[in-house]
Design a protein around this motif. Structure first.
Motif, PDB file in Angstrom:
ATOM      1  N   ILE A 150       0.850  -1.197   0.000  1.00 57.68           N
ATOM      2  CA  ILE A 150       0.000   0.000   0.000  1.00 57.68           C
ATOM      3  C   ILE A 150       0.883   1.243   0.000  1.00 57.68           C
ATOM      4  N   ILE A 151       0.732   2.039  -1.055  1.00 57.44           N
ATOM      5  CA  ILE A 151       1.455   3.311  -1.170  1.00 57.44           C
ATOM      6  C   ILE A 151       0.454   4.442  -0.969  1.00 57.44           C
ATOM      7  N   THR A 152       0.830   5.417  -0.151  1.00 56.78           N
ATOM      8  CA  THR A 152      -0.045   6.544   0.167  1.00 56.78           C
ATOM      9  C   THR A 152       0.589   7.848  -0.298  1.00 56.78           C
ATOM     10  N   MET A 153      -0.221   8.695  -0.896  1.00 57.43           N
ATOM     11  CA  MET A 153       0.221  10.041  -1.289  1.00 57.43           C
ATOM     12  C   MET A 153      -0.685  11.066  -0.628  1.00 57.43           C
ATOM     13  N   TRP A 154      -0.074  12.091  -0.034  1.00 55.04           N
ATOM     14  CA  TRP A 154      -0.804  13.207   0.565  1.00 55.04           C
ATOM     15  C   TRP A 154      -0.515  14.470  -0.236  1.00 55.04           C
ATOM     16  N   TYR A 155      -1.552  15.214  -0.565  1.00 49.76           N
ATOM     17  CA  TYR A 155      -1.365  16.540  -1.155  1.00 49.76           C
ATOM     18  C   TYR A 155      -2.521  17.429  -0.729  1.00 49.76           C
ATOM     19  N   TRP A 156      -2.312  18.754  -0.828  1.00 44.97           N
ATOM     20  CA  TRP A 156      -3.287  19.747  -0.372  1.00 44.97           C
ATOM     21  C   TRP A 156      -3.827  20.536  -1.562  1.00 44.97           C
ATOM     22  N   THR A 157      -5.126  20.840  -1.492  1.00 46.06           N
ATOM     23  CA  THR A 157      -5.776  21.688  -2.489  1.00 46.06           C
ATOM     24  C   THR A 157      -6.702  22.664  -1.775  1.00 46.06           C
ATOM     25  N   LYS A 158      -7.216  23.608  -2.525  1.00 46.48           N
ATOM     26  CA  LYS A 158      -8.283  24.450  -1.987  1.00 46.48           C
ATOM     27  C   LYS A 158      -9.520  23.582  -1.774  1.00 46.48           C
ATOM     28  N   ALA A 159     -10.325  23.980  -0.800  1.00 45.33           N
ATOM     29  CA  ALA A 159     -11.518  23.182  -0.483  1.00 45.33           C
ATOM     30  C   ALA A 159     -12.445  23.060  -1.691  1.00 45.33           C
ATOM     31  N   THR A 160     -12.506  24.088  -2.509  1.00 47.29           N
ATOM     32  CA  THR A 160     -13.386  24.053  -3.683  1.00 47.29           C
ATOM     33  C   THR A 160     -12.859  23.118  -4.773  1.00 47.29           C
ATOM     34  N   ASP A 161     -11.538  22.845  -4.765  1.00 48.82           N
ATOM     35  CA  ASP A 161     -10.933  21.973  -5.780  1.00 48.82           C
ATOM     36  C   ASP A 161     -10.785  20.534  -5.306  1.00 48.82           C
ATOM     37  N   PHE A 162     -11.205  20.235  -4.081  1.00 50.42           N
ATOM     38  CA  PHE A 162     -10.913  18.926  -3.496  1.00 50.42           C
ATOM     39  C   PHE A 162     -11.513  17.788  -4.316  1.00 50.42           C
ATOM     40  N   TRP A 163     -12.824  17.837  -4.563  1.00 50.31           N
ATOM     41  CA  TRP A 163     -13.476  16.710  -5.231  1.00 50.31           C
ATOM     42  C   TRP A 163     -13.050  16.552  -6.683  1.00 50.31           C
ATOM     43  N   PRO A 164     -13.062  17.598  -7.517  1.00 51.45           N
ATOM     44  CA  PRO A 164     -12.635  17.387  -8.910  1.00 51.45           C
ATOM     45  C   PRO A 164     -11.186  16.937  -9.033  1.00 51.45           C
ATOM     46  N   THR A 165     -10.314  17.460  -8.177  1.00 47.88           N
ATOM     47  CA  THR A 165      -8.906  17.067  -8.242  1.00 47.88           C
ATOM     48  C   THR A 165      -8.722  15.607  -7.856  1.00 47.88           C
ATOM     49  N   SER A 166      -9.377  15.195  -6.782  1.00 46.27           N
ATOM     50  CA  SER A 166      -9.198  13.825  -6.307  1.00 46.27           C
ATOM     51  C   SER A 166      -9.713  12.806  -7.315  1.00 46.27           C
ATOM     52  N   ARG A 167     -10.819  13.083  -7.947  1.00 45.56           N
ATOM     53  CA  ARG A 167     -11.383  12.139  -8.908  1.00 45.56           C
ATOM     54  C   ARG A 167     -10.495  12.010 -10.145  1.00 45.56           C
ATOM     55  N   GLU A 168      -9.981  13.136 -10.618  1.00 49.20           N
ATOM     56  CA  GLU A 168      -9.090  13.082 -11.778  1.00 49.20           C
ATOM     57  C   GLU A 168      -7.768  12.400 -11.424  1.00 49.20           C
ATOM     58  N   MET A 169      -7.275  12.628 -10.212  1.00 51.15           N
ATOM     59  CA  MET A 169      -6.006  12.044  -9.807  1.00 51.15           C
ATOM     60  C   MET A 169      -6.091  10.526  -9.759  1.00 51.15           C
ATOM     61  N   ILE A 170      -7.171   9.995  -9.232  1.00 51.45           N
ATOM     62  CA  ILE A 170      -7.337   8.544  -9.162  1.00 51.45           C
ATOM     63  C   ILE A 170      -7.329   7.941 -10.565  1.00 51.45           C
ATOM     64  N   LYS A 171      -8.030   8.569 -11.504  1.00 54.98           N
ATOM     65  CA  LYS A 171      -8.092   8.061 -12.869  1.00 54.98           C
ATOM     66  C   LYS A 171      -6.728   8.110 -13.541  1.00 54.98           C
ATOM     67  N   LYS A 172      -6.011   9.214 -13.407  1.00 54.51           N
ATOM     68  CA  LYS A 172      -4.706   9.361 -14.055  1.00 54.51           C
ATOM     69  C   LYS A 172      -3.693   8.345 -13.513  1.00 54.51           C
ATOM     70  N   VAL A 173      -3.692   8.146 -12.202  1.00 55.37           N
ATOM     71  CA  VAL A 173      -2.757   7.199 -11.612  1.00 55.37           C
ATOM     72  C   VAL A 173      -3.044   5.787 -12.098  1.00 55.37           C
ATOM     73  N   LYS A 174      -4.305   5.416 -12.175  1.00 53.73           N
ATOM     74  CA  LYS A 174      -4.667   4.077 -12.645  1.00 53.73           C
ATOM     75  C   LYS A 174      -4.221   3.863 -14.089  1.00 53.73           C
TER      76      LYS A 174
END
Length: 292
Positions: free
Chosen positions: A234-258
């Motif tokens: 299990i590899i974990t990555m932590w990063y910070w975004t603005k609260a308004t960017d949290f959901w769109p960023t996280s969803r795109e990040m999961i797809k790109k990493v996969k």
């Protein structure tokens, strides 16, 4: 006959004199009562406006709360004026106050649940654990705040439903406010196979996060091996975004990493169980097949 007429005249004059005296006495009382009512009504309105304007100057006081306290001051002053006016006519005000107290106690017991919601609403409006437009979750209630009232709070759920929550249910439980703070940390956990390259997997995850302009430079992002699972590392990555960017960023990040893991031959294994069979006691184990 003449004597009876004189007695009747004297009695009439006495009655008229007494009536005149009472009329003068009560006329002053009536005039005084009317003056008290007029002045009391004017003062109660003035005190209400002063209270409302003064509370609005206090930081954190909501408009609803300011109006509530302004009305409390106004009606409290009117009750005091009403009791004073009755005192002008000789009414025992002590008994009236006692009756009002008993009535207030009875009303309070009858409306115990409602008063609890009012008290909770006042605390919510004063302490402001959430505001209109913020998204909250209490474990049993979640949604975006639409309106905060003295009795209940209106919310809109993520799937577009209307929800009305009594204030007491929001005040007595822990509240998670997802919109209050300006930044949020996203935690991405990915499991890779034991035979895969850990450094390459971390590099791919970091590159995608660093390339996204919505990911903040400070605090800096980080990756680390979180744990060695039964079927994956299990590899974990932590990063910070603005609260308004949290959901769109996280969803795109999961797809790109996969997609990048697939391109680089890094597997994301699913849980597997391997069974090893043993031959029954007293029986020879089967021979392995021979190569030709």
């Amino acid at each position: 006959m003449e004597l009876n007429a004189n007695e009747a005249l004297v009695a009439t004059q006495s009655a008229l004199a007494q009536a005149s005296r009472l009329a003068v006495e009560y006329s002053f009382s009536i005039v005084g009562a009317l003056l008290l009512l007029f002045i009391g009504w004017w003062l109660s309105s003035l005190l209400s406006r002063w209270t409302h304007a003064g509370l609005l100057q206090v930081r954190g006081i909501d408009e609803t709360l300011a109006r509530f306290f302004a009305n409390v001051v106004r009606y409290g002053a009117l009750i005091l004026v009403f009791v004073t006016v009755l005192g002008q006519f000789g009414v025992q005000t002590a008994s009236i106050i006692a009756a009002l107290g008993a009535a207030g106690l009875a009303i309070g017991l009858a409306l115990q649940g409602t008063l609890q919601n009012i008290a909770a609403g006042i605390m919510l409006l004063v302490l402001r654990p959430f505001r209109v437009g913020e998204y909250i979750d209490t474990g049993s209630i979640s949604g975006t705040i639409v309106e905060i009232g003295l009795f209940a709070t209106e919310l809109k759920t993520p799937d577009g439903l209307y929800r009305l929550a009594p204030n007491s249910t929001l005040w007595n439980v822990p509240i998670t406010n997802f919109s209050r703070l300006p930044t949020r940390r996203f935690e991405l956990k990915v499991g890779i196979g034991y035979e895969d390259d850990i450094d390459l997997a971390e590099k791919i995850m970091r590159e995608h996060a660093e390339a996204d302009p919505r990911v903040l430079k400070e605090p800096a992002l980080s990756t680390h091996v979180d744990q060695l699972g039964d079927s994956a590392v299990i590899i974990t990555m932590w990063y910070w975004t603005k609260a308004t960017d949290f959901w769109p960023t996280s969803r795109e990040m999961i797809k790109k990493v996969k997609l990048s893991f697939d391109e680089n031959g890094i597997s994301i294994p699913f849980p597997q169980v391997t069974y090893h069979g043993a031959a029954p006691t007293g029986e020879p184990a089967p021979e392995a097949p021979r190569k030709a």
